[in-house]
Design an enzyme around this catalytic site. Structure first.
Site, mmCIF file in Angstrom:
data_model
loop_
_atom_site.group_PDB
_atom_site.id
_atom_site.type_symbol
_atom_site.label_atom_id
_atom_site.label_comp_id
_atom_site.label_asym_id
_atom_site.label_seq_id
_atom_site.Cartn_x
_atom_site.Cartn_y
_atom_site.Cartn_z
ATOM 1 N N ARG B 44 0.887 -1.323 0.131
ATOM 2 C CA ARG B 44 -0.253 0.270 0.131
ATOM 3 C C ARG B 44 0.886 1.061 0.024
ATOM 4 O O ARG B 44 0.649 2.254 -0.543
ATOM 5 C CB ARG B 44 -0.929 0.057 1.308
ATOM 6 N N VAL B 133 -12.951 -19.815 -5.929
ATOM 7 C CA VAL B 133 -13.912 -20.326 -5.461
ATOM 8 C C VAL B 133 -13.699 -21.659 -4.553
ATOM 9 O O VAL B 133 -12.749 -22.537 -4.912
ATOM 10 C CB VAL B 133 -14.890 -21.042 -6.727
ATOM 11 N N GLU B 191 -16.229 -11.787 10.075
ATOM 12 C CA GLU B 191 -15.717 -10.568 10.395
ATOM 13 C C GLU B 191 -16.858 -9.783 11.227
ATOM 14 O O GLU B 191 -17.900 -10.245 11.612
ATOM 15 C CB GLU B 191 -15.769 -9.782 9.031
ATOM 16 N N LYS B 206 -19.892 -17.195 -5.597
ATOM 17 C CA LYS B 206 -19.219 -18.361 -6.149
ATOM 18 C C LYS B 206 -20.098 -19.035 -6.983
ATOM 19 O O LYS B 206 -19.614 -19.564 -7.967
ATOM 20 C CB LYS B 206 -19.026 -19.255 -4.866
ATOM 21 N N GLY B 303 -8.677 -20.045 4.154
ATOM 22 C CA GLY B 303 -7.284 -20.388 4.784
ATOM 23 C C GLY B 303 -5.989 -19.943 3.986
ATOM 24 O O GLY B 303 -6.043 -20.033 2.656
#
Lengths: 426, 426
Positions: B44, B133, B191, B206, B303
């Protein structure tokens, strides 16, 4: 221009090939650069040819392999005859005639695959055999392409539909082995001589091929220990259920520090294990790997259309490779020196079923203790034949320990080892 | 010669890429024609660069995309930033600079994939996104290669790990939705704003991508009906269990005669259905097809390492294609005109949970009868809030019928429709 192919044999799977090509023609024609056409079909003799013509099959049947080998328009030979000979000779000749070969012949590839792959390589042609392992599960190409970035550490498979159907009935319906076999034969799942299915031989062949793709090692069939389902009793099934397990015939390959431990044997799987719910004639391959972690591939292990679908997938891959003038590709490029695990590195917990002929429970416990076994569970009950039966869940032991116990109990008059099955995931 | 790549972003998944390349280096180096090296990494700003350097990462970090775009040695850009912008602009520019692109950006590909694929095609470069996906399940490449010969008729997926973890706890431990969400947040699965996971939005994205690979149809995200898990109560879970079902958030695509029916919704699956045992954060895609029949692909949906493994598989494919000077390949070649199913062709049995405010059971039965519903099961009980609750298993009805019932009950003072969930496989 089309991709002209020849089929060797026109049994159940082979006659499924035109069915798939026809039923899925819209998608297939969009996805191949050269349409696939069946040019010639080798059958046994004139009478088979006559019979098939009478059944309405309008193909160019031949009875002499040379009519295919000498036909330069045919670029792919699809061997679906089964057995070792003459399939092996025909495949060799086809490869030497610079024809690509597709085969579903598990026994042949397990026993002579290395030799045939060498011939393919020397002649710069491809040799594909997705259908040879677990017909409807696209596990070989998946291992060779999608899982290329991952390192497999363990493979567990329910790889034989016939024995899995029988075990499912024995577990869920409490059937005996004999009743399960009889029903499997009546339904056409088991042959009159069911040896290859129920003794784990068929699954062992599959493990030889899977070892190449998953571990890069070409192992010998004789290095695969196999034990069948013929000795499993309702007592074994009950013990497993009461302790949270399901008995399955599991083919396994595990990489230990000294090499691969490869075996097929009845195994107790925790009820929650993904393989524990693979029932009836379905197959599955379960993988542990360093990247993905845990994955499973589930589908039918046999059957006309599933197997023919895998054959056609190989043909479509070839069609596009031939059309692009790609170099002939190896089905699997992963190749390491083959090593078989030392007995010391091959470790597992076990379920023992031991008949107490003259010995007492205390004597058995003492014997086991001397062999390094501390039972995690110990059930003593009268078997249906009136004998005392000890059923034991052991700690993790090595194959060395197991073999020593088996040897000692073979000569014991006090105790007879009826069954020793692995416990997986403990 | 090596394959020089640049990473855009260095978050969880991106930092997993060098881990996989390193941990599986022996196999990877054998299977790629050009070794993969990370040439530059876009971060960034200067402070992120400083922080990563301090953490010991010894890469060439850049903060300006042009340093990557103008570097002719870099042939592959790996976008792992997430979100729509600036990822979309950066991918477009990379493709226009004739660089192949690998991405795991599900939202972006679901919403703008068609546009990006067009740019890739025009510039004769490849655009791969296996990781987009179900991270650790290699379902996209499997659909595009191994299943190329098969025609998929129905796809069912447990496609969101967070909601599946929550539902598993609600079903197996009897937790409420709120407790399950809180735990998922504590474990880092959900989240602080869990909307995309619990409302089925993530799974809907998906399905858009899966529709392309499994059915050859590029559908709009807005054509995917989605319903989340927020309204599921212990009463719903109990009814399902008592009638032999498990509630899962299921994404489904079914080809009907008028087109694809695509939706994400809480669904009752028969206990024996292979998807019913996909628990915790695991995902699975279950297929019905004309050739194989029934198959399932199971693994982690997210993951660091599973997702990075899929990214590296794409990179290895590119490495070999670039080394062979192959033409740029489309990830998926299957392409048909997109059609969405008429409501009339979208049929299912349903589970209804209806609160009886002023109405009686007889009146409800009468109302349902007039709507074409003959209950297959009917349970009346007091809910925890003291209201009468009717829980009903319906016959197969159309979406038209369902919408009509929903509309009528919206204005009813007698009955309130609390939940309407599909029953699959009835």
């Amino acid at each position: 221009m089309t991709l002209k192919i020849a089929l060797l044999g026109f049994g159940t799977v082979a006659s499924g090939v035109p069915i798939i090509l026809e039923q899925n023609s819209e998608k297939i024609s969009q996805l191949v650069q050269k349409p696939i056409t069946i040019s010639k079909i080798l059958v046994r003799d004139a009478s088979e040819k006559k019979r098939l013509k009478e059944q309405g099959y309008d193909y160019h049947f031949v009875t002499d392999i040379d009519e295919i080998l000498s036909d330069d328009d045919i670029s792919v030979v699809v061997e679906l005859m089964g057995r070792i000979e003459p399939a092996k000779t025909f495949i060799t000749k086809a490869l030497e005639s610079k024809k690509h070969v597709v085969s579903a012949n598990k026994d042949l590839i397990a026993l002579h695959g290395k030799e045939l792959l060498d011939v393919a390589r020397q002649n710069n042609v491809s040799f594909y055999y997705e259908a040879a392992v677990a017909g409807g599960i696209p596990i070989l190409r998946t291992l060779a392409t999608s899982l290329v970035a991952d390192k497999i550490t363990k493979l567990l498979g329910v790889l034989n539909g016939t024995s899995n159907f029988m075990l499912t009935k024995m577990v869920e319906e409490g059937w005996t082995y004999d009743k399960a076999l009889q029903t499997a034969q009546e339904l056409g799942y088991a042959e009159s001589d069911p040896t290859n299915d129920v003794e784990g031989i068929d699954a062992a062949y599959k493990l030889v091929i899977l070892s190449q793709f998953a571990f890069g090692m070409t192992i010998d069939y004789k290095d695969v220990t196999h034990q069948g389902i013929t000795t499993i009793t309702p007592e074994d099934v009950n013990f497993a259920q009461n302790h949270g397990y399901v008995i399955k015939l599991v083919g396994s390959i595990e990489e230990t520090k000294s090499g691969l431990a490869v075996e097929v044997s009845p195994s107790l799987l925790p009820e929650k294990h993904p393989l524990a719910r693979v029932n009836d004639v379905m197959n599955a391959v379960y993988l542990n790997s360093i990247g993905i972690g845990e994955s499973m591939y589930y589908g039918p292990g046999a059957g006309q259309k599933p197997t023919a679908t895998s054959v056609v997938a190989d043909l479509m891959t070839l069609s596009n490779e031939v059309a692009s003038n790609d170099q002939a590709k190896l089905f699997n490029n992963f190749n390491r020196p083959s090593k078989i695990a030392d007995l010391e590195d091959n470790q597992s917990a076990y379920y023992f079923s031991i008949a107490l002929s003259n010995g007492s429970k205390a004597e058995l416990t003492e014997f086991l203790k001397n062999e390094g076994i501390t039972p995690k569970a110990f059930v003593l009950e009268k078997s249906s034949s009136g004998k005392n039966l000890a059923m034991i869940k052991t700690n993790v032991i090595t194959k060395n320990q197991l073999e020593q116990i088996e040897q000692k109990l073979q000569t014991s008059t006090a105790f007879q080892l009826r069954n020793a099955f692995r416990i997986i995931g403990d």
